[in-house]
Design an enzyme around this catalytic site. Structure first.
Site, short mmCIF file in Angstrom:
data_model
loop_
_atom_site.label_atom_id
_atom_site.label_comp_id
_atom_site.label_asym_id
_atom_site.label_seq_id
_atom_site.Cartn_x
_atom_site.Cartn_y
_atom_site.Cartn_z
N ARG A 191 -9.37 0.76 8.63
CA ARG A 191 -8.80 -0.55 8.93
C ARG A 191 -9.80 -1.44 9.66
NH1 ARG A 191 -2.89 0.57 8.78
NH2 ARG A 191 -1.81 -1.41 8.94
N LYS B 260 0.83 -1.22 0.00
CA LYS B 260 0.00 0.00 0.00
C LYS B 260 0.86 1.26 0.00
CE LYS B 260 -2.09 -1.11 3.92
NZ LYS B 260 -1.52 -2.44 4.21
N ARG C 72 0.32 -8.46 13.71
CA ARG C 72 -0.33 -7.53 12.77
C ARG C 72 -1.17 -8.29 11.75
NH1 ARG C 72 4.78 -4.74 10.69
NH2 ARG C 72 3.42 -3.61 9.24
N ARG D 47 11.98 -5.45 4.79
CA ARG D 47 11.64 -4.13 4.27
C ARG D 47 12.53 -3.03 4.83
NH1 ARG D 47 5.50 -2.03 4.72
NH2 ARG D 47 5.85 -2.00 6.96
N ARG E 24 11.44 -0.53 10.24
CA ARG E 24 10.42 -0.17 11.24
C ARG E 24 10.50 -1.07 12.46
NH1 ARG E 24 4.75 0.59 8.18
NH2 ARG E 24 4.11 -0.64 9.98
P1 AMP Z 1 1.06 0.82 8.85
O1 AMP Z 1 2.17 1.76 8.68
O2 AMP Z 1 -0.12 1.11 7.97
O3 AMP Z 1 1.49 -0.63 8.74
O4 AMP Z 1 0.53 1.01 10.36
C1 AMP Z 1 1.40 0.80 11.46
C2 AMP Z 1 0.60 0.72 12.75
O5 AMP Z 1 -0.10 1.94 12.97
C3 AMP Z 1 -0.49 -0.35 12.79
O6 AMP Z 1 0.02 -1.62 13.14
C4 AMP Z 1 -1.41 0.22 13.88
O7 AMP Z 1 -0.87 0.03 15.16
C5 AMP Z 1 -1.36 1.71 13.57
N1 AMP Z 1 -2.41 2.08 12.59
C6 AMP Z 1 -2.24 2.44 11.30
N2 AMP Z 1 -3.40 2.72 10.71
C7 AMP Z 1 -4.36 2.52 11.65
C8 AMP Z 1 -5.78 2.62 11.66
N3 AMP Z 1 -6.48 2.98 10.58
N4 AMP Z 1 -6.42 2.34 12.82
C9 AMP Z 1 -5.74 2.00 13.93
N5 AMP Z 1 -4.42 1.86 13.99
C10 AMP Z 1 -3.72 2.12 12.86
#
Ligand code: AMP
Length: 216
Positions: A88, A13, A171, A127, A160
């Site tokens: 999400r 994404k 996750r 990554r 990360r």
């Molecule tokens: P990402 O960078 O999209 O993989 O998001 C990293 C982390 O941020 C996730 O594992 C969640 O802990 C938090 N996060 C990201 N987007 C959301 C969302 N829409 N709702 C809740 N937590 C989020």
């Protein structure tokens, strides 16, 4: 254009979202990036979010919904936006719909990046991301030309904190339980498209552009 990209962690994404934004002039709104920024600035919200993120869990809806509303109504979003990592879960999707209709906006495309589960752990654990432009590399599949430096902007590459195998497993579990139900929520809507997200970055990008442009 108002676009939502969703799919499991590691589906691409972020990588694809950055490119779409560069090529179309719409803004890329990555929920995870905004949260990481808040964590690094140690804002009240960032301090609150950190424990959830470190554990691979979703940050409470009220926090992320408030952040999204503030972002999509900014002047920079006037040309359109691509949401990456929001919504999400179904409650967030419903909140998005309500806030968009309040601003007389609608989603033009909701694209599901369909990636095989077996590839995700490998993709995420290898990554590397650019701190400056957000572009993604992979230690083995798409390494940068110079170790630790972004090919595109020269920014520093980092891994990360939540791309560790134990957190990745959590996750993916959270994805199955909370985010996968979005497929039922969106798949009957005319804006919905599903693309095969296995394959190289360029190949997936072509499929994504086609899915965004195709009005059939
Ligand atoms: P990402 O960078 O999209 O993989 O998001 C990293 C982390 O941020 C996730 O594992 C969640 O802990 C938090 N996060 C990201 N987007 C959301 C969302 N829409 N709702 C809740 N937590 C989020």
């Amino acid at each position: 254009m108002h676009i939502v990209l969703f799919g499991p962690p590691g589906a691409g994404k972020g990588t694809q979202g950055v490119r779409i934004a560069e090529d179309t002039g719409i803004i890329h709104i990555a929920m995870g990036d905004m949260l990481r920024q808040a964590v690094s600035e140690q804002t009240e919200l960032g301090v609150q979010a950190k424990a959830y993120m470190d554990a691979g869990k979703l940050v409470p809806d009220a926090v992320v919904i408030g952040m999204i509303e503030a972002t999509i109504t900014k002047p920079e979003a006037a040309n359109g936006f691509l949401l990456d990592g929001f919504p999400r879960n179904v409650a967030q999707a419903e909140a998005l719909e309500t806030m968009l209709s309040r601003h007389a906006l609608k989603l033009d495309r909701v694209v599901f990046l369909d990636a095989s589960e077996g590839l995700l752990v490998e993709r995420l654990s290898g990554r590397l991301l650019c701190r400056a432009c957000g572009f993604g590399f992979h230690r083995h599949y798409s390494p940068p030309r110079e170790a630790g430096r972004c090919d595109r902007c020269g920014g520093e590459l980092y891994q990360r904190d939540d791309d560790r195998e134990d957190v990745i497993v959590q996750r993916l579990h959270v994805y199955e339980e909370q985010t996968a139900p979005l497929l039922d929520y969106y798949s009957h809507q005319p804006s919905f498209r599903r693309i095969d997200a296995d394959g190289g970055m360029d190949e997936v990008y072509e499929r994504l552009v086609e899915a965004i442009q195709n009005t059939d």
